[in-house]
Design a protein around this motif. Structure first.
Motif, mmCIF file in Angstrom:
data_model
loop_
_atom_site.group_PDB
_atom_site.id
_atom_site.type_symbol
_atom_site.label_atom_id
_atom_site.label_comp_id
_atom_site.label_asym_id
_atom_site.label_seq_id
_atom_site.Cartn_x
_atom_site.Cartn_y
_atom_site.Cartn_z
ATOM 1 N N GLU A 184 -5.876 -5.180 0.185
ATOM 2 C CA GLU A 184 -4.734 -4.317 0.455
ATOM 3 C C GLU A 184 -3.754 -5.057 1.354
ATOM 4 O O GLU A 184 -4.139 -5.941 2.124
ATOM 5 N N TRP A 185 -2.489 -4.662 1.292
ATOM 6 C CA TRP A 185 -1.446 -5.352 2.034
ATOM 7 C C TRP A 185 -0.307 -4.380 2.304
ATOM 8 O O TRP A 185 -0.034 -3.486 1.501
ATOM 9 N N ILE A 186 0.347 -4.540 3.456
ATOM 10 C CA ILE A 186 1.545 -3.763 3.792
ATOM 11 C C ILE A 186 2.685 -4.748 3.936
ATOM 12 O O ILE A 186 2.572 -5.739 4.666
ATOM 13 N N CYS A 187 3.796 -4.489 3.253
ATOM 14 C CA CYS A 187 4.941 -5.401 3.303
ATOM 15 C C CYS A 187 5.575 -5.370 4.701
ATOM 16 O O CYS A 187 5.316 -4.468 5.504
ATOM 17 N N SER A 188 6.420 -6.340 4.987
ATOM 18 C CA SER A 188 6.990 -6.471 6.327
ATOM 19 C C SER A 188 7.886 -5.297 6.701
ATOM 20 O O SER A 188 7.921 -4.892 7.860
ATOM 21 N N GLU A 189 8.596 -4.738 5.730
ATOM 22 C CA GLU A 189 9.469 -3.604 6.036
ATOM 23 C C GLU A 189 8.660 -2.391 6.503
ATOM 24 O O GLU A 189 9.016 -1.726 7.475
ATOM 25 N N HIS A 190 7.541 -2.122 5.836
ATOM 26 C CA HIS A 190 6.720 -0.982 6.220
ATOM 27 C C HIS A 190 5.819 -1.301 7.410
ATOM 28 O O HIS A 190 5.448 -0.400 8.162
ATOM 29 N N TRP A 191 5.470 -2.568 7.604
ATOM 30 C CA TRP A 191 4.660 -2.951 8.762
ATOM 31 C C TRP A 191 5.449 -2.725 10.052
ATOM 32 O O TRP A 191 4.874 -2.400 11.084
ATOM 33 N N GLN A 192 6.757 -2.857 10.006
ATOM 34 C CA GLN A 192 7.591 -2.599 11.187
ATOM 35 C C GLN A 192 7.546 -1.138 11.599
ATOM 36 O O GLN A 192 7.799 -0.810 12.761
ATOM 37 N N LEU A 193 7.225 -0.238 10.681
ATOM 38 C CA LEU A 193 7.171 1.191 10.968
ATOM 39 C C LEU A 193 5.855 1.618 11.617
ATOM 40 O O LEU A 193 5.757 2.726 12.133
ATOM 41 N N VAL A 194 4.846 0.737 11.604
ATOM 42 C CA VAL A 194 3.555 1.036 12.226
ATOM 43 C C VAL A 194 3.726 0.967 13.743
ATOM 44 O O VAL A 194 4.339 0.027 14.264
ATOM 45 N N CYS A 226 0.803 -1.220 0.000
ATOM 46 C CA CYS A 226 0.000 0.000 0.000
ATOM 47 C C CYS A 226 0.839 1.275 0.000
ATOM 48 O O CYS A 226 0.346 2.334 -0.354
ATOM 49 N N VAL A 227 2.085 1.181 0.425
ATOM 50 C CA VAL A 227 2.947 2.359 0.506
ATOM 51 C C VAL A 227 3.357 2.769 -0.906
ATOM 52 O O VAL A 227 3.837 1.940 -1.681
ATOM 53 N N PRO A 228 3.154 4.037 -1.262
ATOM 54 C CA PRO A 228 3.523 4.488 -2.608
ATOM 55 C C PRO A 228 5.003 4.255 -2.904
ATOM 56 O O PRO A 228 5.851 4.427 -2.034
ATOM 57 N N PHE A 229 5.297 3.863 -4.119
ATOM 58 C CA PHE A 229 6.638 3.614 -4.646
ATOM 59 C C PHE A 229 7.304 2.373 -4.054
ATOM 60 O O PHE A 229 8.467 2.120 -4.321
ATOM 61 N N CYS A 230 6.593 1.588 -3.257
ATOM 62 C CA CYS A 230 7.128 0.311 -2.775
ATOM 63 C C CYS A 230 6.764 -0.735 -3.821
ATOM 64 O O CYS A 230 5.611 -0.883 -4.205
ATOM 65 N N GLU A 231 7.747 -1.449 -4.299
ATOM 66 C CA GLU A 231 7.533 -2.399 -5.388
ATOM 67 C C GLU A 231 7.337 -3.836 -4.898
ATOM 68 O O GLU A 231 7.268 -4.750 -5.704
ATOM 69 N N ARG A 232 7.246 -4.052 -3.599
ATOM 70 C CA ARG A 232 7.065 -5.411 -3.081
ATOM 71 C C ARG A 232 5.651 -5.898 -3.374
ATOM 72 O O ARG A 232 4.689 -5.140 -3.265
ATOM 73 N N THR A 233 5.548 -7.162 -3.741
ATOM 74 C CA THR A 233 4.248 -7.758 -4.025
ATOM 75 C C THR A 233 4.134 -9.089 -3.291
ATOM 76 O O THR A 233 5.126 -9.645 -2.824
ATOM 77 N N ARG A 234 2.915 -9.588 -3.208
ATOM 78 C CA ARG A 234 2.680 -10.919 -2.656
ATOM 79 C C ARG A 234 1.543 -11.570 -3.422
ATOM 80 O O ARG A 234 0.703 -10.912 -4.017
ATOM 81 N N GLY A 235 1.548 -12.879 -3.400
ATOM 82 C CA GLY A 235 0.503 -13.651 -4.045
ATOM 83 C C GLY A 235 -0.298 -14.415 -3.007
ATOM 84 O O GLY A 235 -0.230 -14.136 -1.812
ATOM 85 N N ASP A 236 -1.058 -15.392 -3.466
ATOM 86 C CA ASP A 236 -1.812 -16.244 -2.546
ATOM 87 C C ASP A 236 -0.852 -17.030 -1.669
ATOM 88 O O ASP A 236 0.231 -17.425 -2.099
ATOM 89 N N ARG A 237 -1.260 -17.273 -0.437
ATOM 90 C CA ARG A 237 -0.456 -18.051 0.503
ATOM 91 C C ARG A 237 -1.277 -19.215 1.019
ATOM 92 O O ARG A 237 -2.493 -19.116 1.165
#
Length: 140
Positions: free
Chosen positions: A84-94, A62-73
């Motif tokens: 919507e999804w937040i990658c682990s790097e940006h989730w640590q900033l919450v 969800c963070v603009p300009f972050c190119e990380r993606t995920r698929g089905d798990r």
């Protein structure tokens, strides 16, 4: 070494996740994944499309300009439109407080089920987490 099928994502040098072999039906430009689950967009004319059934769905952070993606798990619900999804790097900033509110709500709804109030609180908590991740990534 085996070759990738043509519908597999290919990472170009520009940093966008483009589907190799798929072209736009309007202008024949290359299709790329958007931020939203299950939607593609033409790089040239910006017309949105939905991939055919059976193709992998990717969700961008969800963070603009972050190119990380995920698929089905495995074990998770399948991704659908609007996910919507937040990658682990940006989730640590919450902030931890927001994460605790969200996890407490998830535990409560797992035990008692969802109510309309729970859905409203969940949406607000997610919005706050997303806003905090975006602000922290921007350095605000």
């Amino acid at each position: 070494m085996t070759a990738k099928p043509s519908s597999q994502p290919d990472e170009p040098s520009s940093g966008r996740l483009v589907l190799k072999g798929r072209r736009c039906s309007h202008c024949a430009g290359p299709l790329e994944w958007t931020q939203w689950a299950g939607t593609l967009q033409c790089s040239s004319c910006r017309i949105g499309t939905i991939p055919a059934a059976g193709e992998a769905i990717r969700v961008r952070c969800c963070v603009p300009f972050c190119e990380r993606t995920r698929g089905d798990r495995k074990g998770d619900r399948p991704l659908g439109p609007g996910t919507e999804w937040i990658c682990s790097e940006h989730w640590q900033l919450v902030p931890r407080r927001l994460k605790l509110i969200r996890s407490r709500l998830k535990r409560r709804t797992a035990r008692f089920g969802w109510t309309d109030t729970d859905k409203l609180i969940s949406d607000r908590a997610w919005s706050r987490c997303k806003r905090a991740a975006i602000e922290a990534a921007a350095g605000l």
